[in-house]
Write a protein that holds these residues in place. Structure first.
Motif, PDB file in Angstrom:
ATOM      1  N   ASN A  12       0.801  -1.217   0.000  1.00 58.79           N
ATOM      2  CA  ASN A  12       0.000   0.000   0.000  1.00 58.79           C
ATOM      3  C   ASN A  12       0.839   1.275   0.000  1.00 58.79           C
ATOM      4  N   ASN A  13       2.164   1.146   0.064  1.00 53.00           N
ATOM      5  CA  ASN A  13       3.015   2.339   0.167  1.00 53.00           C
ATOM      6  C   ASN A  13       3.279   2.912  -1.224  1.00 53.00           C
ATOM      7  N   ARG A  14       2.201   3.383  -1.855  1.00 50.17           N
ATOM      8  CA  ARG A  14       2.299   3.908  -3.209  1.00 50.17           C
ATOM      9  C   ARG A  14       1.529   5.204  -3.321  1.00 50.17           C
ATOM     10  N   PHE A  15       1.999   6.063  -4.228  1.00 50.34           N
ATOM     11  CA  PHE A  15       1.275   7.281  -4.576  1.00 50.34           C
ATOM     12  C   PHE A  15       0.520   7.034  -5.871  1.00 50.34           C
ATOM     13  N   TYR A  16      -0.726   7.477  -5.920  1.00 51.33           N
ATOM     14  CA  TYR A  16      -1.536   7.352  -7.127  1.00 51.33           C
ATOM     15  C   TYR A  16      -2.242   8.668  -7.418  1.00 51.33           C
ATOM     16  N   ALA A  17      -2.449   8.954  -8.694  1.00 46.97           N
ATOM     17  CA  ALA A  17      -3.284  10.056  -9.159  1.00 46.97           C
ATOM     18  C   ALA A  17      -4.127   9.500 -10.296  1.00 46.97           C
ATOM     19  N   ILE A  18      -5.345   9.082  -9.975  1.00 46.62           N
ATOM     20  CA  ILE A  18      -6.198   8.347 -10.898  1.00 46.62           C
ATOM     21  C   ILE A  18      -7.338   9.253 -11.371  1.00 46.62           C
ATOM     22  N   PRO A  19      -7.435   9.516 -12.671  1.00 50.90           N
ATOM     23  CA  PRO A  19      -8.509  10.382 -13.179  1.00 50.90           C
ATOM     24  C   PRO A  19      -9.814   9.613 -13.395  1.00 50.90           C
ATOM     25  N   THR A  20     -10.913  10.334 -13.376  1.00 53.89           N
ATOM     26  CA  THR A  20     -12.218   9.773 -13.762  1.00 53.89           C
ATOM     27  C   THR A  20     -12.900  10.752 -14.717  1.00 53.89           C
ATOM     28  N   THR A  21     -13.833  10.213 -15.485  1.00 50.42           N
ATOM     29  CA  THR A  21     -14.770  11.013 -16.276  1.00 50.42           C
ATOM     30  C   THR A  21     -16.146  10.779 -15.684  1.00 50.42           C
TER      31      THR A  21
END
Length: 244
Positions: A229-238
């Protein structure tokens, strides 16, 4: 799990009406990433904000979907009580909880639910087109499944709502920072949203559809397929949204 737009849905709504309900549908691009290919691709959100002489109530319910049905559900409900009628400070109470199932396996788990309480501070400009709420909260996790012990924590929250171009464009969102005992680390999650409000255009009055989306920003929050779980995420949505 999503925590879509606001914990306290925009003081601008409070300035113009006593209650507001909206329904959102998001297409999540995270499942297109190899490490998150088991992530649900669709999320629906129901949000409500209401006010009365005693304060404000906010709740949202998120449901995630696989191609063959519901993958999980999560909800938060909060109540704020102004300390005085003219004070920018309020007492804040909140509950969070939910559950999920594993893709292609008939196995599910309950999230370790929790309650929060603390103080919030809110401000706005004269026409309520710019609002900001900050919260400092004590957070208590109840005993969970599989022997997860109860523990004390905290949460810091910021919520904003900004309107531009005669409210044709809305930039809103939240940011949370809290401590998670199960990973012995701080967790950060934020969801800035951008909406184009169709009903603000001439000839579309009353057609309360908004189109836009969000970016689900997080660190130490989302678990990929390998279980870390030691992760950075930037997840887009529409997304699309209808306001009632």
């Amino acid at each position: 799990m999503k925590k879509t737009l606001l914990i306290l849905f925009a003081l601008v709504s409070a300035a113009t009406m006593r209650a507001q309900l909206n329904v959102q549908l998001h297409y999540d691009y995270g499942h297109l990433t190899n490490s998150l290919s088991n992530r649900p691709s669709m999320t629906s959100t129901v949000e409500y904000f209401g006010m009365d002489k005693w304060g404000t109530t906010f709740f949202f319910i998120d449901m995630d979907y696989y191609h063959d049905g519901v993958a999980g559900a999560y909800w938060e409900i909060s109540r704020s009580f102004p300390i005085t009628k003219k004070s920018p400070f309020s007492l804040h109470l909140e509950y969070n909880g939910g559950a999920q199932v594993i893709q292609d396996i008939e196995v599910g788990n309950r999230f370790q639910h929790n309650v929060l309480g603390g103080l919030e501070w809110s401000c706005a400009n004269k026409d309520f087109t710019r609002t900001l709420t900050l919260e400092v909260l004590y957070k208590y996790y109840f005993k969970g499944a599989n022997g997860a012990r109860a523990y004390n924590s905290f949460q810091l929250t910021g919520v904003w709502d900004m309107h531009f171009f005669d409210k044709k464009l809305t930039f809103s969102g939240f940011a949370d920072l809290w401590y998670d005992h199960t990973i012995d680390n701080l967790v950060f999650a934020a969801e800035p949203q951008l909406w184009l409000n169709i009903n603000r255009f001439k000839g579309c009055e009353g057609f309360n559809l908004s189109v836009g989306g969000e970016i689900e920003i997080s660190n130490n929050f989302i678990y990929p397929k390998d279980g870390t779980n030691n992760r950075f995420y930037a997840i887009p949505t529409t997304a699309v949204k209808w306001t009632f």
